[in-house]
Design a protein around this motif. Structure first.
Motif, PDB file in Angstrom:
ATOM      1  N   ARG A  45       0.848  -1.195   0.000  1.00 23.77           N
ATOM      2  CA  ARG A  45       0.000   0.000   0.000  1.00 23.77           C
ATOM      3  C   ARG A  45       0.887   1.250   0.000  1.00 23.77           C
ATOM      4  O   ARG A  45       0.720   2.166   0.782  1.00 23.77           O
ATOM      5  N   ALA A  46       1.869   1.271  -0.928  1.00 24.54           N
ATOM      6  CA  ALA A  46       2.838   2.364  -0.984  1.00 24.54           C
ATOM      7  C   ALA A  46       2.950   2.905  -2.403  1.00 24.54           C
ATOM      8  O   ALA A  46       2.828   2.168  -3.378  1.00 24.54           O
ATOM      9  N   MET A  47       3.190   4.212  -2.489  1.00 29.64           N
ATOM     10  CA  MET A  47       3.452   4.862  -3.767  1.00 29.64           C
ATOM     11  C   MET A  47       4.700   5.718  -3.603  1.00 29.64           C
ATOM     12  O   MET A  47       4.843   6.433  -2.603  1.00 29.64           O
ATOM     13  N   PHE A  48       5.577   5.639  -4.597  1.00 27.25           N
ATOM     14  CA  PHE A  48       6.825   6.389  -4.581  1.00 27.25           C
ATOM     15  C   PHE A  48       6.905   7.263  -5.819  1.00 27.25           C
ATOM     16  O   PHE A  48       6.657   6.787  -6.930  1.00 27.25           O
ATOM     17  N   LEU A  49       7.273   8.516  -5.638  1.00 26.35           N
ATOM     18  CA  LEU A  49       7.574   9.415  -6.746  1.00 26.35           C
ATOM     19  C   LEU A  49       9.093   9.432  -6.856  1.00 26.35           C
ATOM     20  O   LEU A  49       9.789   9.787  -5.897  1.00 26.35           O
ATOM     21  N   LEU A  50       9.597   9.028  -8.012  1.00 22.98           N
ATOM     22  CA  LEU A  50      11.037   8.835  -8.181  1.00 22.98           C
ATOM     23  C   LEU A  50      11.625   9.777  -9.221  1.00 22.98           C
ATOM     24  O   LEU A  50      10.997  10.053 -10.245  1.00 22.98           O
ATOM     25  N   HIS A  51      12.845  10.210  -8.962  1.00 20.78           N
ATOM     26  CA  HIS A  51      13.689  10.862  -9.961  1.00 20.78           C
ATOM     27  C   HIS A  51      14.803   9.869 -10.230  1.00 20.78           C
ATOM     28  O   HIS A  51      15.688   9.671  -9.376  1.00 20.78           O
ATOM     29  N   GLN A  54      16.123   7.780  -7.248  1.00 21.31           N
ATOM     30  CA  GLN A  54      16.003   8.515  -5.989  1.00 21.31           C
ATOM     31  C   GLN A  54      14.530   8.721  -5.635  1.00 21.31           C
ATOM     32  O   GLN A  54      13.759   9.240  -6.439  1.00 21.31           O
ATOM     33  N   VAL A  55      14.156   8.317  -4.424  1.00 21.42           N
ATOM     34  CA  VAL A  55      12.788   8.533  -3.955  1.00 21.42           C
ATOM     35  C   VAL A  55      12.643   9.990  -3.523  1.00 21.42           C
ATOM     36  O   VAL A  55      13.344  10.450  -2.620  1.00 21.42           O
ATOM     37  N   LEU A  56      11.742  10.701  -4.195  1.00 24.02           N
ATOM     38  CA  LEU A  56      11.467  12.094  -3.841  1.00 24.02           C
ATOM     39  C   LEU A  56      10.378  12.184  -2.780  1.00 24.02           C
ATOM     40  O   LEU A  56      10.443  13.010  -1.883  1.00 24.02           O
ATOM     41  N   GLU A  57       9.355  11.357  -2.926  1.00 20.99           N
ATOM     42  CA  GLU A  57       8.231  11.326  -1.987  1.00 20.99           C
ATOM     43  C   GLU A  57       7.740   9.887  -1.863  1.00 20.99           C
ATOM     44  O   GLU A  57       7.786   9.128  -2.837  1.00 20.99           O
ATOM     45  N   ALA A  58       7.244   9.527  -0.684  1.00 23.24           N
ATOM     46  CA  ALA A  58       6.652   8.208  -0.451  1.00 23.24           C
ATOM     47  C   ALA A  58       5.327   8.408   0.276  1.00 23.24           C
ATOM     48  O   ALA A  58       5.234   9.246   1.179  1.00 23.24           O
ATOM     49  N   TYR A  59       4.319   7.653  -0.130  1.00 23.52           N
ATOM     50  CA  TYR A  59       2.982   7.795   0.437  1.00 23.52           C
ATOM     51  C   TYR A  59       2.370   6.439   0.735  1.00 23.52           C
ATOM     52  O   TYR A  59       2.576   5.476  -0.003  1.00 23.52           O
ATOM     53  N   GLN A  60       1.572   6.391   1.780  1.00 28.98           N
ATOM     54  CA  GLN A  60       0.707   5.247   2.023  1.00 28.98           C
ATOM     55  C   GLN A  60      -0.551   5.486   1.194  1.00 28.98           C
ATOM     56  O   GLN A  60      -1.053   6.612   1.150  1.00 28.98           O
ATOM     57  N   VAL A  61      -1.067   4.456   0.517  1.00 25.74           N
ATOM     58  CA  VAL A  61      -2.203   4.619  -0.390  1.00 25.74           C
ATOM     59  C   VAL A  61      -3.338   3.666  -0.035  1.00 25.74           C
ATOM     60  O   VAL A  61      -3.140   2.661   0.655  1.00 25.74           O
ATOM     61  N   GLN A  62      -4.512   4.007  -0.540  1.00 26.53           N
ATOM     62  CA  GLN A  62      -5.651   3.107  -0.523  1.00 26.53           C
ATOM     63  C   GLN A  62      -5.930   2.723  -1.971  1.00 26.53           C
ATOM     64  O   GLN A  62      -5.705   3.514  -2.884  1.00 26.53           O
ATOM     65  N   LEU A  63      -6.425   1.505  -2.158  1.00 31.18           N
ATOM     66  CA  LEU A  63      -6.609   0.950  -3.496  1.00 31.18           C
ATOM     67  C   LEU A  63      -8.072   0.596  -3.728  1.00 31.18           C
ATOM     68  O   LEU A  63      -8.936   0.933  -2.921  1.00 31.18           O
TER      69      LEU A  63
END
Length: 168
Positions: A45-51, A54-63
């Protein structure tokens, strides 16, 4: 002199209101590293915004409310799995802000057709909207959800064309 004072007070009041309205805007600017890929891990249940890596942001998500397995058909309540891309933006989403994922792709459409069904569509990464939600409960119809505050940053950081990899 009194007339000038009233105008000044009115101008200051309107200026303060405009300033406060700007603080409450759901649109922000982002000038950091480009997000080159979004990775969603359904099992975590994770989402990562990557460059790059490199992980720029990490979030817990609902699906999707039926989280197990990949989305295959319209109405199955599942979140897709595979490689997709951000293909649209909705600043007027019922779920605060949203960015669209180009599901279904050709493979998804072919599989659904082979089963005599429709693949569904309208899959987004979006906020929670006006309802308070618990982080632990999956509730979407197949989308990926983060809080409104988090979605404000996602919307600013992720551009159309960005690859989205969704893993089981």
């Amino acid at each position: 002199m009194e007339r000038y004072t009233r105008r000044s007070a009115l101008a200051l009041g309107l200026g303060g209101t405009a300033l406060l309205a700007g603080c409450g805007s759901k649109f922000i600017n982002y000038d950091g590293p480009q997000v080159t890929r979004v990775e969603i891990q359904k099992g975590n249940r994770a989402m990562f915004l990557l460059h790059n890596e490199q992980v720029l942001e990490a979030y817990q998500v609902q699906l999707g409310f039926t989280a197990a397995g990949p989305k295959q058909f319209e109405g199955d309540g599942r979140t897709p799995e595979g490689r997709y891309h951000i293909d649209r933006r909705n600043p007027n989403s019922a779920f605060y802000l949203s960015v669209g994922i180009d599901y279904p792709n050709a493979e998804d459409r072919a599989y659904a057709a082979s089963m005599g069904k429709k693949p569904g569509g309208d899959i987004f990464i979006h906020g929670w909207g006006d309802k308070r939600r618990q982080r632990s409960a999956d509730w979407t119809a197949g989308c990926v959800a983060v809080t409104n505050r988090e979605m404000k940053l996602v919307y600013a950081m992720v551009q159309n064309g960005t690859p989205v990899d969704i893993f089981a």
